[in-house]
Design a protein around this motif. Structure first.
Motif, PDB file in Angstrom:
ATOM      1  N   ASP A 140       0.805  -1.222   0.000  1.00 14.84           N
ATOM      2  CA  ASP A 140       0.000   0.000   0.000  1.00 14.84           C
ATOM      3  C   ASP A 140       0.840   1.274   0.000  1.00 14.84           C
ATOM      4  N   ALA A 141       2.152   1.130   0.052  1.00 17.24           N
ATOM      5  CA  ALA A 141       3.032   2.277   0.300  1.00 17.24           C
ATOM      6  C   ALA A 141       2.974   3.326  -0.792  1.00 17.24           C
ATOM      7  N   ASN A 142       2.721   2.905  -2.026  1.00 15.38           N
ATOM      8  CA  ASN A 142       2.709   3.873  -3.115  1.00 15.38           C
ATOM      9  C   ASN A 142       1.625   4.931  -2.922  1.00 15.38           C
ATOM     10  N   ASP A 143       0.574   4.590  -2.210  1.00 17.39           N
ATOM     11  CA  ASP A 143      -0.495   5.546  -1.955  1.00 17.39           C
ATOM     12  C   ASP A 143      -0.033   6.703  -1.080  1.00 17.39           C
ATOM     13  N   TYR A 144       1.072   6.515  -0.364  1.00 18.17           N
ATOM     14  CA  TYR A 144       1.563   7.518   0.582  1.00 18.17           C
ATOM     15  C   TYR A 144       2.729   8.326   0.021  1.00 18.17           C
ATOM     16  N   ILE A 145       3.169   7.987  -1.168  1.00 14.43           N
ATOM     17  CA  ILE A 145       4.283   8.690  -1.801  1.00 14.43           C
ATOM     18  C   ILE A 145       3.732   9.776  -2.714  1.00 14.43           C
ATOM     19  N   ALA A 146       4.170  11.021  -2.489  1.00 14.85           N
ATOM     20  CA  ALA A 146       3.753  12.134  -3.355  1.00 14.85           C
ATOM     21  C   ALA A 146       4.574  12.156  -4.631  1.00 14.85           C
ATOM     22  N   GLY A 147       5.886  11.981  -4.496  1.00 14.71           N
ATOM     23  CA  GLY A 147       6.745  12.040  -5.658  1.00 14.71           C
ATOM     24  C   GLY A 147       8.197  11.867  -5.297  1.00 14.71           C
ATOM     25  N   TYR A 148       9.060  12.229  -6.243  1.00 14.84           N
ATOM     26  CA  TYR A 148      10.490  11.962  -6.126  1.00 14.84           C
ATOM     27  C   TYR A 148      11.293  13.193  -6.535  1.00 14.84           C
ATOM     28  N   ALA A 149      12.506  13.281  -6.009  1.00 11.45           N
ATOM     29  CA  ALA A 149      13.411  14.373  -6.352  1.00 11.45           C
ATOM     30  C   ALA A 149      14.845  13.871  -6.238  1.00 11.45           C
ATOM     31  N   VAL A 150      15.791  14.763  -6.503  1.00  8.73           N
ATOM     32  CA  VAL A 150      17.219  14.446  -6.486  1.00  8.73           C
ATOM     33  C   VAL A 150      17.853  15.082  -5.254  1.00  8.73           C
ATOM     34  N   MET A 151      18.751  14.345  -4.602  1.00  5.50           N
ATOM     35  CA  MET A 151      19.491  14.875  -3.453  1.00  5.50           C
ATOM     36  C   MET A 151      20.991  14.772  -3.733  1.00  5.50           C
ATOM     37  N   ASN A 152      21.690  15.881  -3.519  1.00  2.36           N
ATOM     38  CA  ASN A 152      23.146  15.933  -3.651  1.00  2.36           C
ATOM     39  C   ASN A 152      23.715  15.910  -2.234  1.00  2.36           C
ATOM     40  N   ASP A 153      24.033  14.725  -1.753  1.00  2.00           N
ATOM     41  CA  ASP A 153      24.345  14.524  -0.337  1.00  2.00           C
ATOM     42  C   ASP A 153      25.851  14.635  -0.088  1.00  2.00           C
ATOM     43  N   TYR A 154      26.339  15.876   0.007  1.00  2.00           N
ATOM     44  CA  TYR A 154      27.746  16.070   0.372  1.00  2.00           C
ATOM     45  C   TYR A 154      28.017  15.373   1.707  1.00  2.00           C
ATOM     46  N   THR A 155      29.160  14.691   1.787  1.00  2.00           N
ATOM     47  CA  THR A 155      29.488  13.951   3.002  1.00  2.00           C
ATOM     48  C   THR A 155      30.901  14.290   3.459  1.00  2.00           C
ATOM     49  N   MET A 156      31.024  14.696   4.718  1.00  2.00           N
ATOM     50  CA  MET A 156      32.316  14.966   5.331  1.00  2.00           C
ATOM     51  C   MET A 156      32.800  13.667   5.967  1.00  2.00           C
ATOM     52  N   ARG A 157      33.650  12.921   5.246  1.00  2.01           N
ATOM     53  CA  ARG A 157      34.000  11.571   5.689  1.00  2.01           C
ATOM     54  C   ARG A 157      34.742  11.565   7.031  1.00  2.01           C
ATOM     55  N   ASP A 158      35.602  12.559   7.269  1.00  2.00           N
ATOM     56  CA  ASP A 158      36.327  12.552   8.537  1.00  2.00           C
ATOM     57  C   ASP A 158      35.364  12.699   9.706  1.00  2.00           C
TER      58      ASP A 158
END
Length: 275
Positions: A140-158
């Motif tokens: 049933d999960a698709n009924d709760y999803i509005a939509g999708y987008a892109v995330m640019n997840d910069y990560t500070m590894r240290d």
């Protein structure tokens, strides 16, 4: 249908994107997150007859600027798990990102001097929730999803690897370009290429259906821990090709642009500026 949050001299507003440079203003809503609080948000957006405006890329704000929750998933692409030398997980690895980490899809990312030594790229698919989801089944999960987008997840590894908890390397202020807009679920075909570029060099490429836990499975799992509300965001993980896993390791430098593109959703591109 594509929905964006657009900046103006009077503040931000929600809009229905008509072309990559024009949109119709949805009167009465400051951003897409506000619009999603309405049970009939799709009807409101589709029927909007507001002012048609032209916009530049830099006019775009993070598509949902202040979600109540941003739930991130670690080690969720099979090829990334293998490059990190780990076994496929039985359950999703979850951590949180705060709304302060979000920034516009074409904004510069300002990186403080003390956090620029091991700066890595992570392109990700973001799932935006459209209505309250509590103990939802995957079917049933698709009924709760509005939509999708892109995330640019910069990560500070240290910072990420200072402790066993990853959050500190994943939530630096205004370090995650989010957008360029929300593509509603009926307008998006899951399984296309996700690609991340450092300048013009392609660093990550994989179909989104390489996810170990897809959007529906994630909605089910997370909503059995705590409810997801309209406007909340699930950031589904990054594929193989990150700089930290390379030999030798490779990181983002001052002035370099990180671009993340997902087939069917568009792209975000953020210039890295060392403070």
């Amino acid at each position: 249908m594509r929905l964006a949050t657009i900046r103006s001299n009077q503040g931000t507003f929600a809009a229905r994107v008509e072309t990559d440079t024009t949109a119709v203003k949805i009167e009465g809503y400051a951003n897409v997150g506000d619009l999603l609080q309405e049970s009939n948000w799709e009807e409101i957006a589709a029927g909007a007859q507001g002012e048609t405006i032209e916009f530049a890329q830099t006019d775009l704000e993070a598509v949902v600027p202040a979600p109540n929750k941003i739930v991130c998933v670690g080690l969720n692409y099979a090829n990334h798990i293998k490059e990190m030398g780990r076994n496929l997980p039985e359950h999703p690895t979850l951590f949180v990102k705060f709304p302060d980490a979000l920034t516009g899809p074409f904004d510069d990312v300002l990186v403080p001097e003390y956090a620029n030594a091991e700066l890595d790229w992570e392109g990700e698919l973001a799932v935006i929730i459209g209505k309250r989801a509590r103990r939802v089944k995957a079917a049933d999960a698709n009924d709760y999803i509005a939509g999708y987008a892109v995330m640019n997840d910069y990560t500070m590894r240290d910072y990420q690897y200072r402790t066993l908890q990853w959050h500190s390397g994943k939530s630096f202020e205004k370090s995650a370009g989010f957008g360029p807009w929300m593509t509603t679920k009926d307008s998006f075909t899951f399984g296309g290429e996700l690609a991340t570029y450092l300048e013009d060099e392609k660093m990550q490429t994989t179909p989104t259906d390489d996810l170990v836990f897809g959007p529906q499975a994630l909605v089910e799992y997370i909503s059995h821990i705590y409810p997801l509300d309209a406007g909340d965001v699930i950031v589904t993980g990054t594929p193989g090709g990150v700089g930290h896993a390379r030999d030798p390791k490779r990181y983002i430098g001052d002035g370099q642009v990180v671009k993340v593109e997902i087939e069917g959703l568009g792209y975000v591109a953020n210039k890295t500026v060392f403070e």
